[in-house]
Scaffold this motif. Structure first.
Motif, PDB file in Angstrom:
ATOM      1  N   TYR A   1     -46.914 -24.479 -26.291  1.00  0.00           N
ATOM      2  CA  TYR A   1     -47.966 -24.894 -25.693  1.00  0.00           C
ATOM      3  C   TYR A   1     -48.216 -26.804 -25.357  1.00  0.00           C
ATOM      4  O   TYR A   1     -47.259 -27.147 -25.729  1.00  0.00           O
ATOM      5  N   VAL A   2     -48.956 -26.725 -24.137  1.00  0.00           N
ATOM      6  CA  VAL A   2     -48.815 -28.360 -23.711  1.00  0.00           C
ATOM      7  C   VAL A   2     -50.257 -28.859 -23.867  1.00  0.00           C
ATOM      8  O   VAL A   2     -51.225 -27.805 -23.390  1.00  0.00           O
ATOM      9  N   ALA A   3     -51.261 -29.100 -24.994  1.00  0.00           N
ATOM     10  CA  ALA A   3     -52.334 -29.721 -24.445  1.00  0.00           C
ATOM     11  C   ALA A   3     -52.536 -31.328 -24.503  1.00  0.00           C
ATOM     12  O   ALA A   3     -52.346 -31.964 -25.657  1.00  0.00           O
ATOM     13  N   ASN A   4     -52.270 -32.143 -23.699  1.00  0.00           N
ATOM     14  CA  ASN A   4     -52.290 -33.319 -22.734  1.00  0.00           C
ATOM     15  C   ASN A   4     -54.036 -33.928 -22.828  1.00  0.00           C
ATOM     16  O   ASN A   4     -54.553 -35.239 -23.715  1.00  0.00           O
ATOM     17  N   ASP A   5     -54.290 -33.083 -22.362  1.00  0.00           N
ATOM     18  CA  ASP A   5     -55.761 -33.478 -21.701  1.00  0.00           C
ATOM     19  C   ASP A   5     -56.756 -31.877 -21.492  1.00  0.00           C
ATOM     20  O   ASP A   5     -55.524 -31.447 -20.622  1.00  0.00           O
ATOM     21  N   VAL A   6     -58.199 -31.976 -21.285  1.00  0.00           N
ATOM     22  CA  VAL A   6     -58.636 -31.034 -20.984  1.00  0.00           C
ATOM     23  C   VAL A   6     -58.141 -30.095 -19.440  1.00  0.00           C
ATOM     24  O   VAL A   6     -58.039 -28.958 -18.488  1.00  0.00           O
ATOM     25  N   ASN A   7     -57.411 -31.197 -18.552  1.00  0.00           N
ATOM     26  CA  ASN A   7     -56.950 -30.847 -17.450  1.00  0.00           C
ATOM     27  C   ASN A   7     -55.801 -31.317 -17.268  1.00  0.00           C
ATOM     28  O   ASN A   7     -54.730 -30.511 -16.359  1.00  0.00           O
ATOM     29  N   ASP A   8     -54.730 -30.411 -17.825  1.00  0.00           N
ATOM     30  CA  ASP A   8     -53.276 -30.573 -18.420  1.00  0.00           C
ATOM     31  C   ASP A   8     -53.520 -29.824 -19.846  1.00  0.00           C
ATOM     32  O   ASP A   8     -52.815 -30.168 -20.408  1.00  0.00           O
ATOM     33  N   LEU A   9     -53.797 -28.174 -19.409  1.00  0.00           N
ATOM     34  CA  LEU A   9     -53.348 -27.720 -20.280  1.00  0.00           C
ATOM     35  C   LEU A   9     -52.707 -26.209 -20.543  1.00  0.00           C
ATOM     36  O   LEU A   9     -53.394 -25.931 -19.928  1.00  0.00           O
ATOM     37  N   PHE A  10     -52.455 -25.936 -21.228  1.00  0.00           N
ATOM     38  CA  PHE A  10     -51.648 -24.546 -21.365  1.00  0.00           C
ATOM     39  C   PHE A  10     -51.245 -23.817 -22.532  1.00  0.00           C
ATOM     40  O   PHE A  10     -50.408 -24.459 -23.390  1.00  0.00           O
ATOM     41  N   ILE A  11     -52.083 -23.321 -23.734  1.00  0.00           N
ATOM     42  CA  ILE A  11     -51.914 -22.711 -24.706  1.00  0.00           C
ATOM     43  C   ILE A  11     -52.021 -21.285 -24.645  1.00  0.00           C
ATOM     44  O   ILE A  11     -52.199 -20.510 -24.042  1.00  0.00           O
ATOM     45  N   CYS A  12     -50.448 -20.189 -25.126  1.00  0.00           N
ATOM     46  CA  CYS A  12     -49.688 -19.028 -24.849  1.00  0.00           C
ATOM     47  C   CYS A  12     -50.459 -18.606 -26.766  1.00  0.00           C
ATOM     48  O   CYS A  12     -49.543 -18.882 -27.843  1.00  0.00           O
ATOM     49  N   LEU A  13     -51.530 -18.125 -26.864  1.00  0.00           N
ATOM     50  CA  LEU A  13     -50.835 -17.246 -28.182  1.00  0.00           C
ATOM     51  C   LEU A  13     -50.982 -15.678 -27.714  1.00  0.00           C
ATOM     52  O   LEU A  13     -51.321 -14.798 -26.885  1.00  0.00           O
ATOM     53  N   THR A  14     -50.188 -15.317 -29.017  1.00  0.00           N
ATOM     54  CA  THR A  14     -49.639 -14.015 -29.231  1.00  0.00           C
ATOM     55  C   THR A  14     -49.877 -13.678 -30.627  1.00  0.00           C
ATOM     56  O   THR A  14     -49.831 -14.568 -31.282  1.00  0.00           O
TER      57      THR A  14
ATOM     58  N   LYS B   1     -64.336 -19.220 -15.723  1.00  0.00           N
ATOM     59  CA  LYS B   1     -65.214 -19.736 -16.664  1.00  0.00           C
ATOM     60  C   LYS B   1     -65.883 -18.632 -17.250  1.00  0.00           C
ATOM     61  O   LYS B   1     -66.715 -18.645 -17.741  1.00  0.00           O
ATOM     62  N   ILE B   2     -64.558 -18.536 -18.558  1.00  0.00           N
ATOM     63  CA  ILE B   2     -65.644 -17.713 -19.878  1.00  0.00           C
ATOM     64  C   ILE B   2     -65.300 -18.967 -20.872  1.00  0.00           C
ATOM     65  O   ILE B   2     -66.064 -18.547 -21.991  1.00  0.00           O
ATOM     66  N   THR B   3     -64.973 -19.980 -20.348  1.00  0.00           N
ATOM     67  CA  THR B   3     -64.872 -20.894 -21.491  1.00  0.00           C
ATOM     68  C   THR B   3     -65.874 -21.856 -20.944  1.00  0.00           C
ATOM     69  O   THR B   3     -66.180 -22.346 -20.033  1.00  0.00           O
ATOM     70  N   THR B   4     -66.368 -22.986 -22.160  1.00  0.00           N
ATOM     71  CA  THR B   4     -67.413 -23.820 -22.236  1.00  0.00           C
ATOM     72  C   THR B   4     -66.405 -25.418 -21.089  1.00  0.00           C
ATOM     73  O   THR B   4     -67.440 -25.427 -20.440  1.00  0.00           O
ATOM     74  N   ASN B   5     -65.709 -25.362 -21.586  1.00  0.00           N
ATOM     75  CA  ASN B   5     -65.542 -26.472 -19.554  1.00  0.00           C
ATOM     76  C   ASN B   5     -64.651 -25.485 -18.708  1.00  0.00           C
ATOM     77  O   ASN B   5     -64.342 -26.228 -18.040  1.00  0.00           O
ATOM     78  N   GLU B   6     -65.174 -23.854 -18.478  1.00  0.00           N
ATOM     79  CA  GLU B   6     -64.633 -23.353 -17.119  1.00  0.00           C
ATOM     80  C   GLU B   6     -63.476 -23.175 -17.033  1.00  0.00           C
ATOM     81  O   GLU B   6     -62.762 -22.958 -16.046  1.00  0.00           O
TER      82      GLU B   6
END
Length: 114
Positions: A34-47, A68-73
């Motif tokens: 994962y990378v979660a620096n801000d809402v414009n720099d996000l990559f979260i892999c779930l498995t 566009k399936i999340t609140t932040n699109e």
């Protein structure tokens, strides 16, 4: 201020789930990358262990994105494999902040390789 708190909470949630669960916890979610620096720099892999088990019998990876399936699109990237009968086996999802680009796929491949 609320977006900073959201990112901090998200980073904490992800870091608590980075370890691969024990073999008897096949359905527990973990985050290999994962990378979660801000809402414009996000990559979260779930498995899960169970979902990744499908990849050991296939050499083909199918990837698609929905928007566009999340609140932040934010886009949601789905990846998996299929068999000769065209049955799809999901392997995981990634919440991303970018469009489907070469960098997104490089990040995905690096993340699932781990």
């Amino acid at each position: 201020r609320s977006s900073i708190k959201f990112i901090q909470d998200l980073q904490q949630w992800c870091s608590l789930r980075q370890n691969v669960p024990q073999p008897n916890k096949q359905h527990d979610i973990f985050i290999p990358y994962y990378v979660a620096n801000d809402v414009n720099d996000l990559f979260i892999c779930l498995t899960t262990r169970q979902l990744l088990f499908a990849c050991k019998y296939s050499s083909v990876l199918a990837v698609d994105c929905t928007y566009k399936i999340t609140t932040n699109e934010l886009p949601l990237l789905v990846f998996g494999t299929s068999d000769c009968n065209r049955r799809f086996y999901p392997m995981g999802i990634c919440l991303i902040s970018t469009d489907e680009s070469a960098d997104t796929f490089r990040t995905l491949f690096r993340g699932i390789q781990q």
